[in-house]
Enzyme design. Structure first.
Site, PDB file in Angstrom:
ATOM      1  N   ASP A  12     -11.293  -0.136  -4.349  1.00 42.43           N
ATOM      2  CA  ASP A  12     -11.823   0.410  -5.523  1.00 42.43           C
ATOM      3  C   ASP A  12     -12.922   1.174  -5.339  1.00 42.43           C
ATOM      4  O   ASP A  12     -13.126   2.347  -6.114  1.00 42.43           O
ATOM      5  CB  ASP A  12     -12.467  -0.951  -5.957  1.00 42.43           C
ATOM      6  CG  ASP A  12     -11.619  -1.979  -6.626  1.00 42.43           C
ATOM      7  OD1 ASP A  12     -10.770  -1.630  -7.159  1.00 42.43           O
ATOM      8  OD2 ASP A  12     -12.039  -3.190  -6.720  1.00 42.43           O
TER       9      ASP A  12
ATOM     10  N   ASN B 264      -8.468  -3.741   3.610  1.00 39.60           N
ATOM     11  CA  ASN B 264      -8.756  -5.205   3.272  1.00 39.60           C
ATOM     12  C   ASN B 264      -7.714  -5.887   3.983  1.00 39.60           C
ATOM     13  O   ASN B 264      -6.673  -5.288   4.830  1.00 39.60           O
ATOM     14  CB  ASN B 264      -8.594  -5.219   1.574  1.00 39.60           C
ATOM     15  CG  ASN B 264      -7.471  -4.521   1.436  1.00 39.60           C
ATOM     16  OD1 ASN B 264      -6.280  -4.858   1.558  1.00 39.60           O
ATOM     17  ND2 ASN B 264      -7.391  -3.410   0.289  1.00 39.60           N
TER      18      ASN B 264
HETATM   19  O1  PMT Z   1       0.053  -7.714   0.839  1.00 38.15           O
HETATM   20  P1  PMT Z   1      -0.120  -9.340   1.086  1.00 38.15           P
HETATM   21  O2  PMT Z   1      -0.879  -9.765   2.412  1.00 38.15           O
HETATM   22  O3  PMT Z   1       1.354  -9.969   0.916  1.00 38.15           O
HETATM   23  O4  PMT Z   1      -0.753  -9.850  -0.039  1.00 38.15           O
HETATM   24  C1  PMT Z   1      -0.616  -9.943  -1.206  1.00 38.15           C
HETATM   25  C2  PMT Z   1      -1.752  -9.546  -2.194  1.00 38.15           C
HETATM   26  C3  PMT Z   1      -2.660 -10.709  -2.420  1.00 38.15           C
HETATM   27  C4  PMT Z   1      -2.320  -8.134  -1.777  1.00 38.15           C
HETATM   28  C5  PMT Z   1      -0.902  -9.341  -3.717  1.00 38.15           C
HETATM   29  O5  PMT Z   1      -0.346 -10.561  -4.085  1.00 38.15           O
HETATM   30  C6  PMT Z   1      -2.209  -8.852  -4.805  1.00 38.15           C
HETATM   31  O6  PMT Z   1      -2.831  -9.813  -5.513  1.00 38.15           O
HETATM   32  N1  PMT Z   1      -2.288  -7.575  -4.861  1.00 38.15           N
HETATM   33  C7  PMT Z   1      -3.153  -7.017  -5.658  1.00 38.15           C
HETATM   34  C8  PMT Z   1      -4.551  -6.870  -5.072  1.00 38.15           C
HETATM   35  C9  PMT Z   1      -5.704  -6.171  -5.935  1.00 38.15           C
HETATM   36  O7  PMT Z   1      -6.170  -5.255  -5.607  1.00 38.15           O
HETATM   37  O8  PMT Z   1      -5.960  -7.045  -6.830  1.00 38.15           O
HETATM   38  P2  PMT Z   1      -7.212  -6.469  -8.058  1.00 38.15           P
HETATM   39  O9  PMT Z   1      -7.569  -7.558  -8.836  1.00 38.15           O
HETATM   40  O10 PMT Z   1      -8.519  -5.753  -7.175  1.00 38.15           O
HETATM   41  O11 PMT Z   1      -6.663  -4.980  -8.713  1.00 38.15           O
HETATM   42  C10 PMT Z   1      -5.995  -5.365 -10.053  1.00 38.15           C
HETATM   43  C11 PMT Z   1      -4.441  -4.444 -10.081  1.00 38.15           C
HETATM   44  O12 PMT Z   1      -5.155  -3.074 -10.040  1.00 38.15           O
HETATM   45  C12 PMT Z   1      -3.947  -4.450  -8.855  1.00 38.15           C
HETATM   46  O13 PMT Z   1      -2.382  -4.446  -9.481  1.00 38.15           O
HETATM   47  C13 PMT Z   1      -3.908  -3.182  -7.928  1.00 38.15           C
HETATM   48  O14 PMT Z   1      -2.790  -2.714  -7.471  1.00 38.15           O
HETATM   49  C14 PMT Z   1      -4.307  -2.391  -9.277  1.00 38.15           C
HETATM   50  N2  PMT Z   1      -5.480  -1.271  -8.913  1.00 38.15           N
HETATM   51  C15 PMT Z   1      -6.637  -1.701  -8.456  1.00 38.15           C
HETATM   52  C16 PMT Z   1      -7.558  -0.772  -7.944  1.00 38.15           C
HETATM   53  C17 PMT Z   1      -7.359   0.664  -8.219  1.00 38.15           C
HETATM   54  N3  PMT Z   1      -8.280   1.584  -7.835  1.00 38.15           N
HETATM   55  N4  PMT Z   1      -6.003   0.890  -8.475  1.00 38.15           N
HETATM   56  C18 PMT Z   1      -4.987   0.075  -8.616  1.00 38.15           C
HETATM   57  O15 PMT Z   1      -3.984   0.388  -9.202  1.00 38.15           O
END
Ligand code: PMT
Length: 404
Positions: free
Chosen positions: A284, A215
């Site tokens: 994911d 991503n």
């Molecule tokens: O890296 P940059 O270019 O500076 O951009 C920053 C960012 C946009 C990546 C950052 O601010 C951000 O939003 N990070 C989380 C991105 C994400 O994966 O969001 P999500 O809504 O899909 O996941 C929710 C949370 O679960 C996140 O804390 C993620 O780290 C965590 N997760 C998700 C999937 C997984 N398998 N394991 C996880 O721990």
């Protein structure tokens, strides 16, 4: 925190948003700042010095060549007086001149002469903001330590819609307060004695030896958090996916590739941590059956079977002696609903949501804006550079962690 001894020098550029600067003076004064105003020549086409003099309670400076003004408080004295300089609105022209180091009028000269931190509040047409020349100026200014506050997205005076609106005066005044709070936080080291584990960047899920799914995460937000946490006194371990960023001073870095690698690194390092922040954009899903040799092109269509990756954040949150767990949420719509759902479903202490549909913020940008939610409250952190935002988020974490 007392702000009565803090001096803010407001530089007003010549854009339509200059009319909001009168309200900004009022908001800053209400919060206890002593405010003096410097105007560009073109700003005076939009708003009169008299209005700003009445609101700030000080004469307004606008000319380098005004003997009376120089006799009262010369431009060097003014530059020394400021604890913080705010340029609002910072037009495209003004940003270009500040970036070029020009001393062609009082406002640009003051920026050169001051040792105070300078916060720029961009305000311009959305196309002008997106123009590569403006973006290059902003990147160059940010790399030299200027702080960027905004811009916001929305409808513009020119009738267009997009990123380029000056932040609202109330938000700028709030950022000024947060700025002094986080500067104090860096000095007071509120995270001294705390051990923090942070994930950053993307993960790569191999398809075959030459291809992968990933991503747009650059790692900038997670690295900013690591830098800010170290500055605030924490012992920081940073688990990073593949990025091209240098390791912040004093931070222990562990490089990983896939979500499974990231989970392993987190689980090997989470013991005795006080705070865990999951900022990484973890894939994911991964490929069910990774090919050992390069897949050759043979059919018109191909299908890849994916299986779900473990959730690192939820795994940490389910540990018996868990740290204070902070997640991120990257959303393109219904930001609050999805963020609150993740807060509850993953059993987090706090979640920082970013709207990644806004151009210029979030993924791979130098700036971001966050909406932070925790079980007993929430707070919006308006658009600013990622390091300032990281300091604000960590200050919030310190506050909420103390309350739990
Ligand atoms: O890296 P940059 O270019 O500076 O951009 C920053 C960012 C946009 C990546 C950052 O601010 C951000 O939003 N990070 C989380 C991105 C994400 O994966 O969001 P999500 O809504 O899909 O996941 C929710 C949370 O679960 C996140 O804390 C993620 O780290 C965590 N997760 C998700 C999937 C997984 N398998 N394991 C996880 O721990």
């Amino acid at each position: 925190m007392s702000l009565t001894n803090k001096n803010v020098l407001l530089g007003i550029g010549g854009g339509i948003a200059a009319y909001k600067s009168a309200d900004l003076v009022r908001r800053l004064k209400e919060r206890g700042f002593d405010v003096r105003v410097v105007m560009s020549q073109s700003a005076m086409e939009f708003i009169t010095p008299l209005t700003l003099q009445a609101l700030s309670g000080h004469p307004v400076a606008s000319s380098l060549l005004d003997p009376a003004a120089e006799a009262a408080m010369g431009h060097i004295e003014l530059a020394r007086w400021a604890d913080l300089v705010i340029i609002a609105p910072a037009t495209a022209n003004l940003l270009a001149r500040i970036n070029a180091g020009m001393a062609d009028e009082l406002i640009t000269t003051t920026c050169l002469a001051t040792e105070a931190p300078i916060a720029l509040c961009p305000a311009m047409n959305q196309q002008m903001y997106r123009n590569l020349a403006t973006q290059a100026n902003l990147t160059s200014l940010a790399s030299r330590g200027y702080t960027l506050w905004g811009p916001a997205s929305g409808s513009q005076a020119c009738g267009e819609v997009g990123l380029g609106r000056m932040l609202e005066p109330v938000d700028i005044a709030e950022l000024a307060i947060q700025f002094f709070a986080s500067s104090d936080a860096v000095q007071l080291k509120p995270l001294a004695g705390q051990s923090i584990l942070i994930t950053a960047g993307p993960t790569r899920e191999a398809i075959d030896p030459v291809r992968y799914i990933s991503n747009h995460s650059s790692g900038k937000m997670g690295f900013a958090l690591a830098k800010a946490a170290a500055e605030m006194g924490a012992t920081v371990t940073l688990v990073s996916g593949p990025v091209s960023l240098s390791t912040p001073k004093g931070v222990v870095r562990i490089d990983v590739e896939s979500a499974q690698n990231m989970l392993d690194a987190v689980m090997n390092n989470v013991d005795n941590k006080d705070i865990f922040i999951g900022c990484a954009a973890v894939a994911d899903y991964r490929i069910n059956d990774v090919a050992t040799c390069k897949i050759k092109k043979s059919t018109e269509e191909m299908q890849l079977a994916l299986v779900r990756n473990p959730d690192i954040l939820a795994t940490v949150a389910s540990l018996p002696n868990r740290p204070f767990v902070v997640g991120f949420a990257a959303e393109t719509h219904d930001v609050e609903t999805y963020a609150r759902d993740k807060l509850k479903r993953k059993n987090l202490n706090m979640i920082a949501a970013n709207d990644v549909s806004v151009a210029g913020l979030g993924f791979n940008a130098d700036a971001n804006a966050l909406r932070v939610f925790w079980p007993q409250g929430n707070q919006d952190l308006p658009a600013t550079d990622k390091l300032s935002l990281a300091r604000q988020l960590l200050s919030l974490i310190v506050k909420e962690k103390t309350n739990t």
